[in-house]
Design an enzyme around this catalytic site. Structure first.
Site, PDB file in Angstrom:
ATOM      1  N   LYS A   6       0.862  -1.187   0.000  1.00 25.24           N
ATOM      2  CA  LYS A   6       0.000   0.000   0.000  1.00 25.24           C
ATOM      3  C   LYS A   6       0.896   1.234   0.000  1.00 25.24           C
ATOM      4  CE  LYS A   6      -4.018   2.028   2.300  1.00 25.24           C
ATOM      5  NZ  LYS A   6      -5.052   1.796   3.328  1.00 25.24           N
TER       6      LYS A   6
ATOM      7  N   ASP B 199     -16.521  -0.230  -1.109  1.00 29.31           N
ATOM      8  CA  ASP B 199     -15.202  -0.628  -1.607  1.00 29.31           C
ATOM      9  C   ASP B 199     -14.265  -0.959  -0.449  1.00 29.31           C
ATOM     10  OD1 ASP B 199     -15.656   2.285  -1.393  1.00 29.31           O
ATOM     11  OD2 ASP B 199     -13.496   2.420  -1.659  1.00 29.31           O
TER      12      ASP B 199
HETATM   13  P1  AMP Z   1     -10.087   4.934   0.438  1.00 40.56           P
HETATM   14  O1  AMP Z   1     -10.954   6.064   0.902  1.00 40.56           O
HETATM   15  O2  AMP Z   1      -8.685   4.940   1.028  1.00 40.56           O
HETATM   16  O3  AMP Z   1     -10.748   3.603   0.551  1.00 40.56           O
HETATM   17  O4  AMP Z   1      -9.828   5.186  -1.101  1.00 40.56           O
HETATM   18  C1  AMP Z   1     -10.842   5.342  -2.047  1.00 40.56           C
HETATM   19  C2  AMP Z   1     -10.255   5.205  -3.423  1.00 40.56           C
HETATM   20  O5  AMP Z   1      -9.244   6.206  -3.628  1.00 40.56           O
HETATM   21  C3  AMP Z   1      -9.586   3.876  -3.691  1.00 40.56           C
HETATM   22  O6  AMP Z   1      -9.799   3.568  -5.032  1.00 40.56           O
HETATM   23  C4  AMP Z   1      -8.139   4.174  -3.414  1.00 40.56           C
HETATM   24  O7  AMP Z   1      -7.271   3.273  -4.050  1.00 40.56           O
HETATM   25  C5  AMP Z   1      -8.005   5.595  -3.967  1.00 40.56           C
HETATM   26  N1  AMP Z   1      -6.914   6.336  -3.335  1.00 40.56           N
HETATM   27  C6  AMP Z   1      -6.836   6.767  -2.048  1.00 40.56           C
HETATM   28  N2  AMP Z   1      -5.668   7.403  -1.828  1.00 40.56           N
HETATM   29  C7  AMP Z   1      -4.975   7.385  -2.994  1.00 40.56           C
HETATM   30  C8  AMP Z   1      -3.701   7.871  -3.424  1.00 40.56           C
HETATM   31  N3  AMP Z   1      -2.873   8.509  -2.591  1.00 40.56           N
HETATM   32  N4  AMP Z   1      -3.335   7.663  -4.706  1.00 40.56           N
HETATM   33  C9  AMP Z   1      -4.147   7.022  -5.553  1.00 40.56           C
HETATM   34  N5  AMP Z   1      -5.348   6.537  -5.220  1.00 40.56           N
HETATM   35  C10 AMP Z   1      -5.776   6.709  -3.959  1.00 40.56           C
HETATM   36 MG    MG Z   2     -10.296   1.782   0.251  1.00 44.70          MG
END
Ligand code: AMP
Ligand code: MG
Length: 521
Positions: A126, A273
């Site tokens: 990650k 997700d």
């Molecule tokens: P999360 O809220 O962390 O579950 O993320 C929601 C979406 O945003 C998922 O598709 C993650 O992979 C993407 N995401 C979150 N942070 C990043 C980042 N720094 N770079 C690229 N994608 C991100």
């Molecule tokens: Mg996520």
């Protein structure tokens, strides 16, 4: 040191169609469950911390942590033979709204390692750099949030809560720019990569995306691959098999949520997700732990308005999320009966787990309906008195059953006025509870043992994580190491660890990272 050969068997890639285009160009990916993409190398990967028990589970060779080759792999600069990195494609409902394609925007799976016992473990980095699913973001993670995921995954495991695991924490030697509260104050912070592991990282959203696109072929392939890989013991065929599988997901989700409610964990961003179909706690972001008991509390500033993901709402949110999964799967069924039955199984399992947990936490053999009423009253008193959830439950263990006194709870109060407001009612309740314990079939020692195994003493309070993060930002990993030792055994009181079982100190009340967290990580 020569890195030994480890066996990889990347079943997901063999079972499911992949994206014909390789590499991180941002795009919509249709008709494929994954995209080949390599981690982007970092300047200077260094192993900052690891969990030896996870390394053992995976069958890593003794001394692996000394091998500079492993830090290269775990930082994303090198691959072991057999690794075939990919990012998974999925969608999701975020804060109640369909968000379309999301996918692994900053997580890259390296492969499925076959452990000595034959179990498959997907190794996933990650913060490993951009993927086709990164949209506008950089694919990176900062040290503070990486420490939080690294510590909490294993804290949950040792609490007995189903969860993805964490192997390693690697610093990248590169800065990452983040605007922590989305208020125009962007800052450079140290970057890090966590290697997390699980039998599968498939999410509700993995199935929702092909369903939303009307791609029934891919949906069916995903369901069959998931069953074959992660639920191989399920019997039956066709719809009957799919029905048992959905029911199993519902039951596991109920078990997971009941554990969260028991230990005081608030996930903070229960989008679909972020819901594992294996019923594992996944995606540690703006999570938090109950301190003053307040069912309306959410740690996530992004959720401050609607407080959709507040502690007390988690059971309903999980049910709603399962409803979204059911909707996605409905095209595979001729009628919705089996899906309704799965959702009902969620409610039944959650109720049964709660009843079992109430008995255990109260030190009773079993919990009757009257005991559940006693429990509801206890929750009200904890809330009204703003008692520290963890310390209040542990306080009950000290109660003299023949002369119950509220002073066993003295250490759980934050506010003298709130304490005062609850005194008469608390006194009555403690007498009722003591009477109930005296009447129970279990002997007092057995009651104590049951309570000690169900009510943790050491949980990852946000300010404890923050103290460790502050030290790590100064290059001192001692705080992380100390927490690893504490959290490995959360139910056993040990001398010298009083700090880790203290109520939240005043400095942490308004401090970012302690009472306020955002998704920016
Ligand atoms: P999360 O809220 O962390 O579950 O993320 C929601 C979406 O945003 C998922 O598709 C993650 O992979 C993407 N995401 C979150 N942070 C990043 C980042 N720094 N770079 C690229 N994608 C991100
Ligand atoms: Mg996520």
């Amino acid at each position: 040191m020569n890195t030994p050969a480890y066996p990889f068997d990347n079943r997901l890639l063999h079972a499911l169609p992949g994206d014909p285009e390789r590499g991180p160009r941002r795009r919509e990916v249709l008709g494929a469950a994954w995209s080949s993409v390599l981690p982007t190398p970092v300047a200077d990967p260094r192993l900052l911390a690891w969990w030896p028990e996870v390394a053992d589970t995976l069958g890593l060779q003794p001394g692996w942590q000394e091998d500079p080759g492993m830090a290269q792999v775990l930082g994303g600069n090198a691959l072991l033979p057999g690794m075939q990195p990919w990012a998974a494609n999925y969608g999701g409902h975020q804060f109640g709204h369909w968000a379309g394609q999301l996918g692994d925007g900053r997580a890259i799976s390296l492969g499925e390692l076959v452990a000595p016992d034959g179990e498959h473990w997907e190794l996933q980095l990650k913060g490993a750099g951009p993927t086709p699913y990164s949209r506008g973001a950089d694919g990176r993670a900062v040290l503070r949030s990486s420490i939080r995921e690294f510590l909490c995954s294993e804290a949950m495991h040792h609490l007995g809560v189903p969860t993805t695991r964490a192997l390693s924490l690697v610093s990248t030697g590169q800065a990452v720019v983040r605007d922590m509260f989305y208020d125009g104050n962007a800052q450079a912070e140290p970057g890090a990569v966590v290697c997390r592991v699980a039998p599968s990282f498939l999410r509700f959203g993995s199935f929702e995306l092909p369903a939303a696109r009307g791609d029934i072929t891919l949906l069916r392939q995903l369901v069959d691959a998931c069953i074959a890989r992660d639920f191989p013991w399920l019997d039956g065929q066709g719809e009957a098999l799919h029905a048992s599988w959905f029911r199993c997901i519902c039951e596991r989700t109920a078990v997971m949520i009941a554990h969260w409610m028991r230990v005081g964990f608030v996930h903070g961003v229960m989008n679909t997700d972020n819901m594992s179909v294996l019923g594992l706690t996944i995606d540690y972001g703006p999570y938090g732990w109950m301190e003053p008991f307040e069912p309306g509390w959410t740690p996530n500033t992004t959720d401050a308005q609607g407080r959709r993901y507040r502690f007390g709402h988690q059971p309903q949110v999980a049910y709603w999320n399962l409803g979204r999964l059911a909707q996605a799967l409905s095209v595979l069924f001729t009628d919705t009966g089996p899906l309704q039955a799965g959702l009902a199984a969620y409610q039944e399992t959650f109720t049964a787990c709660t009843r079992r947990d109430v008995a255990a936490r109260f030190g009773l053999d079993t919990a009757s309906d009257a005991d559940l009423a006693l429990y509801q009253r206890w929750l009200q008193l904890m809330e009204q008195g703003a008692m520290d959830m963890t310390l209040a439950w542990r306080g009950l263990m000290q109660l003299d059953l023949h002369a119950p006194q509220a002073d066993v709870l003295a250490g759980a109060f934050y506010d003298p006025a709130r304490r005062e407001s609850v005194q008469p009612a608390l006194y009555d309740w403690l007498h009722q509870y003591a009477q109930r314990r005296r009447d129970d079939v279990l002997a007092p020692a057995a009651q104590q043992a049951k309570m000690a195994a169900a009510n943790p003493l050491y949980v990852l309070r946000n300010w404890l994580a923050q103290e460790a993060i502050d030290r790590a930002m100064d290059g001192d990993m001692g705080g992380v190491l100390a927490l690893q030792n504490v959290l490995r055994d959360p139910y056993t009181q040990r001398p010298g660890l009083e700090h880790y079982a203290s109520p939240r100190p005043a400095w942490a009340e308004e401090r970012a990272g302690c009472s306020m967290l955002s998704c920016s990580s």
